[in-house]
Structures are given as structure tokens and as C-alpha cells.
Design an enzyme around this catalytic site. Sequence first.
Site, mmCIF file in Angstrom:
data_model
loop_
_atom_site.group_PDB
_atom_site.id
_atom_site.type_symbol
_atom_site.label_atom_id
_atom_site.label_comp_id
_atom_site.label_asym_id
_atom_site.label_seq_id
_atom_site.Cartn_x
_atom_site.Cartn_y
_atom_site.Cartn_z
ATOM 1 N N GLN A 128 14.750 28.197 13.785
ATOM 2 C CA GLN A 128 16.092 28.828 13.780
ATOM 3 C C GLN A 128 16.938 28.268 12.637
ATOM 4 O O GLN A 128 16.623 27.213 12.081
ATOM 5 C CB GLN A 128 16.780 28.596 15.127
ATOM 6 C CG GLN A 128 16.667 27.214 15.666
ATOM 7 C CD GLN A 128 16.619 27.153 17.211
ATOM 8 O OE1 GLN A 128 16.992 28.055 17.978
ATOM 9 N NE2 GLN A 128 16.148 26.020 17.706
ATOM 10 N N HIS A 153 27.992 20.553 30.048
ATOM 11 C CA HIS A 153 26.955 19.569 30.412
ATOM 12 C C HIS A 153 27.203 18.972 31.792
ATOM 13 O O HIS A 153 26.269 18.756 32.568
ATOM 14 C CB HIS A 153 26.849 18.488 29.330
ATOM 15 C CG HIS A 153 26.332 19.023 28.023
ATOM 16 N ND1 HIS A 153 26.896 18.723 26.799
ATOM 17 C CD2 HIS A 153 25.325 19.895 27.771
ATOM 18 C CE1 HIS A 153 26.242 19.369 25.852
ATOM 19 N NE2 HIS A 153 25.287 20.088 26.408
ATOM 20 N N ASP A 194 20.268 19.072 22.251
ATOM 21 C CA ASP A 194 21.385 18.223 21.798
ATOM 22 C C ASP A 194 21.507 16.974 22.679
ATOM 23 O O ASP A 194 22.174 16.018 22.298
ATOM 24 C CB ASP A 194 22.690 19.026 21.822
ATOM 25 C CG ASP A 194 22.910 19.719 23.168
ATOM 26 O OD1 ASP A 194 22.963 20.966 23.191
ATOM 27 O OD2 ASP A 194 22.977 19.016 24.189
ATOM 28 N N ASP A 202 7.209 25.057 23.435
ATOM 29 C CA ASP A 202 7.880 26.258 23.948
ATOM 30 C C ASP A 202 7.981 26.122 25.467
ATOM 31 O O ASP A 202 6.961 25.971 26.151
ATOM 32 C CB ASP A 202 7.047 27.485 23.572
ATOM 33 C CG ASP A 202 7.618 28.762 24.156
ATOM 34 O OD1 ASP A 202 7.190 29.851 23.731
ATOM 35 O OD2 ASP A 202 8.502 28.696 25.028
ATOM 36 N N GLY A 203 9.191 26.185 25.985
ATOM 37 C CA GLY A 203 9.397 25.995 27.425
ATOM 38 C C GLY A 203 8.664 27.016 28.264
ATOM 39 O O GLY A 203 8.232 26.728 29.377
ATOM 40 N N ASP A 256 18.609 24.980 29.721
ATOM 41 C CA ASP A 256 19.744 24.894 28.794
ATOM 42 C C ASP A 256 19.298 25.535 27.490
ATOM 43 O O ASP A 256 19.016 24.858 26.487
ATOM 44 C CB ASP A 256 20.136 23.431 28.592
ATOM 45 C CG ASP A 256 21.264 23.291 27.573
ATOM 46 O OD1 ASP A 256 21.403 22.170 26.994
ATOM 47 O OD2 ASP A 256 21.965 24.271 27.319
ATOM 48 N N ASP A 301 20.752 31.866 23.642
ATOM 49 C CA ASP A 301 20.869 33.189 24.272
ATOM 50 C C ASP A 301 19.541 33.946 24.230
ATOM 51 O O ASP A 301 18.626 33.532 23.512
ATOM 52 C CB ASP A 301 21.994 33.962 23.562
ATOM 53 C CG ASP A 301 23.364 33.434 23.980
ATOM 54 O OD1 ASP A 301 23.884 32.535 23.284
ATOM 55 O OD2 ASP A 301 23.870 33.858 25.039
ATOM 56 N N PRO A 359 14.044 32.395 19.708
ATOM 57 C CA PRO A 359 13.108 31.603 20.530
ATOM 58 C C PRO A 359 13.517 31.541 22.004
ATOM 59 O O PRO A 359 12.703 31.307 22.880
ATOM 60 C CB PRO A 359 13.143 30.222 19.877
ATOM 61 C CG PRO A 359 14.364 30.186 19.033
ATOM 62 C CD PRO A 359 14.671 31.602 18.654
HETATM 63 N N1 SAM Z 1 24.535 24.889 25.592
HETATM 64 C C1 SAM Z 1 23.983 25.907 24.715
HETATM 65 C C2 SAM Z 1 24.212 27.291 25.274
HETATM 66 O O1 SAM Z 1 24.634 27.387 26.433
HETATM 67 O O2 SAM Z 1 23.992 28.261 24.537
HETATM 68 C C3 SAM Z 1 22.520 25.630 24.490
HETATM 69 C C4 SAM Z 1 22.365 24.382 23.710
HETATM 70 S S1 SAM Z 1 20.780 23.770 23.388
HETATM 71 C C5 SAM Z 1 21.039 23.327 21.727
HETATM 72 C C6 SAM Z 1 19.733 25.205 23.294
HETATM 73 C C7 SAM Z 1 18.334 24.744 22.950
HETATM 74 O O3 SAM Z 1 17.354 25.666 23.416
HETATM 75 C C8 SAM Z 1 18.085 24.599 21.433
HETATM 76 O O4 SAM Z 1 17.861 23.251 21.126
HETATM 77 C C9 SAM Z 1 16.839 25.457 21.185
HETATM 78 O O5 SAM Z 1 15.995 24.905 20.199
HETATM 79 C C10 SAM Z 1 16.216 25.467 22.564
HETATM 80 N N2 SAM Z 1 15.244 26.546 22.790
HETATM 81 C C11 SAM Z 1 15.342 27.848 22.444
HETATM 82 N N3 SAM Z 1 14.227 28.521 22.807
HETATM 83 C C12 SAM Z 1 13.404 27.611 23.420
HETATM 84 C C13 SAM Z 1 12.116 27.694 24.022
HETATM 85 N N4 SAM Z 1 11.450 28.848 24.063
HETATM 86 N N5 SAM Z 1 11.586 26.562 24.559
HETATM 87 C C14 SAM Z 1 12.272 25.381 24.526
HETATM 88 N N6 SAM Z 1 13.502 25.229 23.952
HETATM 89 C C15 SAM Z 1 14.053 26.348 23.410
#
Ligand code: SAM
Length: 280
Positions: free
Chosen positions: A30, A61, A85, A136-137, A154, A157, A161
Site C-alpha cells: 500500500q 484503540h 501501528d 495475510d490475516g 483492526d 477499509d 489488502p
Molecule cells: N484503525 C484503522 C482503521 O480503523 O481504519 C486501521 C489501522 S491499522 C494501520 C490497519 C492495518 O491493517 C494496516 O497496518 C494494514 O497493513 C493491515 N491490513 C490490511 N489488510 C490486511 C490483511 N489482509 N491481513 C493483515 N493485515 C492487513
Amino acid sequence: MEWFNETLYPNIGQRFQVTKVVFREKTEHQDLIIFETPVLGRALALDGVIQVTEGDEYVYHEMLTHVPLTAHGKAKRMLIVGGGDGGIAREALKHPLERVVMVEIDRAVVDLCTKYMPGVSGGAFDDKRLDLVIADGCKYMAETSERFDVIVVDSTDPQGPGEVLFTEQFYKDCKRSLAPGGVLCVQDGVPFLQPDELVMVNGRLKKIFADAYAYVAAIPTYYGGFMALGWATDDKSLRQTKVEVLSERFDKLSIRTKYYTPHVHAGAFHPPRFIAEKLA
Ligand code: SAM
């Protein structure tokens, strides 16, 4: 003076005055930028969408962590999907958990937030109870045989990813990975501007869990009023936990918060009518 214009919505949005671009790169997954603002301290955006700011991160959080953990009351093992984060991990590790697994797809988010916004993780990544998995979660959930008392998603959107973390299959895998009495909470968008996301997520969770609902928190930089946090569990009593019980459990942990209180917790499950109607 430069401005950061959030691009989450095509025809409405927020902008932040930028006093300094601290770091910017296209990671493997990203477009990541960390910038300094006069009002909110440092901010992280991914693919043009605000993720976390030093000024208001405590709201999200605290609410996405203390609500499920305090309602559960005896969680020992927790899974965080996303959360790079470190804010969720920071708040979670204030509870007497034995093990916290964090599955974050983008190592760069962890490294750069730790380097440029260290207050958000607050040392969580050094806690020996935390097991950081870079993956990947969605794939992780499909393959893990571990059981958790609380799972928090967490994620970004449902685009890029993060999209795979909103699918029915992912939620089924989360359910399989919950121990009896376990609870899943997910980032569920801002209903005033993303009503379809709330209806989609709640509809999918309702098919899989005995109790699927949402609770709300007012996060200034998740533009558009209340944010919804999805709630799903097979233990219908958890959401009804009395505020006296929540207080008894939470107060003895002596966790300092700036937003969460047991009363705010209880109240958060009584959202405004326009949101409650979408959950009916
Ligand atoms: N608090 C924020 C919100 O509500 O939009 C989210 C913050 S946190 C930085 C979001 C995290 O999700 C990012 O670090 C991103 O890399 C991670 N992420 C996105 N897709 C993912 C996936 N498929 N598996 C694991 N982590 C993922």
C-alpha cells in the site's frame, strides 16, 4: 503550506495541514505516508485514508480493545488481525493476557510506526507475550488451529489488502478460531457515510454468530460522526453485561484511559436510531 486531502470518499472529505512529511513510500502492499500536523501530531495514512493520528488514536484503540476484553472477563489468548501501528496491542497488553498474536500483512507499517510514532505502540512489540506474524490475516485465519478468547480485526477499509477481511469465509474462520464464550470485534466503518458496510458486515456476522451487533465510538479523524465497531459472539449474555460487573472487572486493573469507561462501554451498545435500524 501543504495539505493532505483524504481520498476515502469521492465527493466529501477532510484535509489536514501538513507541517512536515516524515516518511512516504509505496510498500509491497500500500501507499504509506506519515506526516506531521499542527493539531493532531503525527498521522499515518494508507492508500490515501487516515489510519491513526497521535492526537485521537486513544479513542479507537481503547474502545476496540477494552470493550471485548472487559465483557469477556477472563480472556487469556487474543488475536489481532491488522493493527500494525500497535495501538490495539498496547491497550490489550494492559490486561492479564497470556498471549497476544498479531497478524499484520505489511511489515513496513509496524517498522515505520514504531520508528516515527512510537507512542502508539508504546513498547507493545517488545512485550514477550506478543507474537507478531507478518502474513495475510485471511490466509492465517483459514490455516490456524489456535483458539482465542478475543479476536479483534483492526483492518483498513474493505478495499485493497483489507478487502479479504470482510468476507463471510473470513468470519467463519474467525468463529472456528474462537474458544467457547469468545468474541469477535471488527472495524466496521462510519455508518453515516458507509451505511452499506455496516449492513454488509452485520448481515454476514448474523448468519454465523448467535449474537451480531455493533457498538459506537466518536473518533474525530474517522470523518462522519460515530464509527461502528462490529460485535459477534455465540454467548448472547456478553453484550448485556451489567455496568456494575464491567466496573468491578475494569477498575481492579487500574488501567488509565482517556475515553473508555464501563459506563461508556455500556452506552456504546445503544447506538442512535439511524444506526440501530441498520442493525435490526
Ligand atoms: N484503525 C484503522 C482503521 O480503523 O481504519 C486501521 C489501522 S491499522 C494501520 C490497519 C492495518 O491493517 C494496516 O497496518 C494494514 O497493513 C493491515 N491490513 C490490511 N489488510 C490486511 C490483511 N489482509 N491481513 C493483515 N493485515 C492487513
